[in-house]
Design a protein around this motif. Sequence first.
Motif, PDB file in Angstrom:
ATOM      1  N   THR A  51       0.833  -1.202   0.000  1.00  0.00           N
ATOM      2  CA  THR A  51       0.000   0.000   0.000  1.00  0.00           C
ATOM      3  C   THR A  51       0.869   1.253   0.000  1.00  0.00           C
ATOM      4  N   SER A  52       0.280   2.323  -0.491  1.00  0.00           N
ATOM      5  CA  SER A  52       0.839   3.669  -0.387  1.00  0.00           C
ATOM      6  C   SER A  52      -0.226   4.516   0.290  1.00  0.00           C
ATOM      7  N   THR A  53       0.191   5.613   0.929  1.00  0.00           N
ATOM      8  CA  THR A  53      -0.778   6.451   1.621  1.00  0.00           C
ATOM      9  C   THR A  53      -0.572   7.924   1.287  1.00  0.00           C
ATOM     10  N   LEU A  54      -1.644   8.668   1.436  1.00  0.00           N
ATOM     11  CA  LEU A  54      -1.614  10.123   1.307  1.00  0.00           C
ATOM     12  C   LEU A  54      -2.464  10.677   2.435  1.00  0.00           C
ATOM     13  N   VAL A  55      -1.852  11.528   3.259  1.00  0.00           N
ATOM     14  CA  VAL A  55      -2.544  12.156   4.380  1.00  0.00           C
ATOM     15  C   VAL A  55      -2.401  13.665   4.238  1.00  0.00           C
ATOM     16  N   PHE A  56      -3.530  14.370   4.141  1.00  0.00           N
ATOM     17  CA  PHE A  56      -3.505  15.829   4.017  1.00  0.00           C
ATOM     18  C   PHE A  56      -2.972  16.435   5.314  1.00  0.00           C
ATOM     19  N   SER A  57      -2.089  17.423   5.193  1.00  0.00           N
ATOM     20  CA  SER A  57      -1.576  18.112   6.380  1.00  0.00           C
ATOM     21  C   SER A  57      -1.990  19.584   6.408  1.00  0.00           C
ATOM     22  N   LYS A  58      -2.306  20.162   5.238  1.00  0.00           N
ATOM     23  CA  LYS A  58      -2.729  21.560   5.173  1.00  0.00           C
ATOM     24  C   LYS A  58      -3.650  21.738   3.970  1.00  0.00           C
ATOM     25  N   VAL A  59      -4.785  22.390   4.192  1.00  0.00           N
ATOM     26  CA  VAL A  59      -5.757  22.647   3.126  1.00  0.00           C
ATOM     27  C   VAL A  59      -6.098  24.135   3.150  1.00  0.00           C
ATOM     28  N   THR A  60      -5.936  24.793   1.995  1.00  0.00           N
ATOM     29  CA  THR A  60      -6.231  26.214   1.880  1.00  0.00           C
ATOM     30  C   THR A  60      -7.155  26.438   0.690  1.00  0.00           C
ATOM     31  N   ALA A  61      -8.256  27.144   0.917  1.00  0.00           N
ATOM     32  CA  ALA A  61      -9.167  27.462  -0.185  1.00  0.00           C
ATOM     33  C   ALA A  61      -8.432  28.351  -1.180  1.00  0.00           C
ATOM     34  N   SER A  62      -8.549  28.012  -2.479  1.00  0.00           N
ATOM     35  CA  SER A  62      -7.873  28.803  -3.519  1.00  0.00           C
ATOM     36  C   SER A  62      -8.862  29.316  -4.568  1.00  0.00           C
ATOM     37  N   GLY A  63     -10.130  29.030  -4.360  1.00  0.00           N
ATOM     38  CA  GLY A  63     -11.185  29.452  -5.279  1.00  0.00           C
ATOM     39  C   GLY A  63     -12.518  28.964  -4.748  1.00  0.00           C
ATOM     40  N   LYS A  64     -13.583  29.165  -5.523  1.00  0.00           N
ATOM     41  CA  LYS A  64     -14.925  28.789  -5.068  1.00  0.00           C
ATOM     42  C   LYS A  64     -15.020  27.302  -4.709  1.00  0.00           C
ATOM     43  N   ASN A  65     -14.539  26.441  -5.577  1.00  0.00           N
ATOM     44  CA  ASN A  65     -14.590  24.986  -5.355  1.00  0.00           C
ATOM     45  C   ASN A  65     -13.207  24.356  -5.366  1.00  0.00           C
ATOM     46  N   SER A  66     -12.178  25.175  -5.210  1.00  0.00           N
ATOM     47  CA  SER A  66     -10.805  24.711  -5.390  1.00  0.00           C
ATOM     48  C   SER A  66      -9.990  24.905  -4.113  1.00  0.00           C
ATOM     49  N   TYR A  67      -9.105  23.939  -3.869  1.00  0.00           N
ATOM     50  CA  TYR A  67      -8.266  23.963  -2.669  1.00  0.00           C
ATOM     51  C   TYR A  67      -6.826  23.613  -3.032  1.00  0.00           C
TER      52      TYR A  67
END
Length: 191
Positions: free
Chosen positions: A108-124
């Motif tokens: 398996t491989s994994t991806l864990v979000f550490s920071k999320v910033t809004a960059s548009g109406k529906n975009s991050y």
Amino acid sequence: MKKAIKSLAIVALVAFTTFSFTKAVEKKDIKTDKSKLVWKGYKVTGSHEGTIAIKSGSLSFDNDKLVGGEFVIDMTTISSTDLEGEYKGKLDKHLKSDDFFGVENHSTSTLVFSKVTASGKNSYSVTGNLTIKGKTNPITFTVSIYGNKATANLKVDRTKYDVRYGSTSFFDGLKDKAIYDEFDLVADLEF
């Protein structure tokens, strides 16, 4: 004493009112049977592409705003879609070998979000920790959300994960046998 009780009652009322209108972070599981992860790798003489199954995953929302996510990818399912027959079998086997993703030891491989910033109406703009072959590195990419669907495009430098086969960063004289270090991952998710 009456003043203390009155103050305590006001604090309790304010706290109750605040918590009543505050939504907790909502974790939404990815529908793995309706989601797709496509890879595309490039070499001097062309490219190859295929799919990898998402074993599990979720996106986290706070008041309908993306705030987190985590995914587990089943590396044993890596498969090419641009070849058929013997050539497909050879490429799929090679991708699973230690030359590439070593799926026997790293299933398996994994991806864990550490920071999320809004960059548009529906975009991050998302920064996360991607682990492949037991090696973890930060990666930044864009996620777009529309209703109960999300798309993400990642550009991965495979050499950071000890995937060196055919890389001009490590081997000289490869000429037209060279494989570029970066490959693309495109995720179409439903939750």
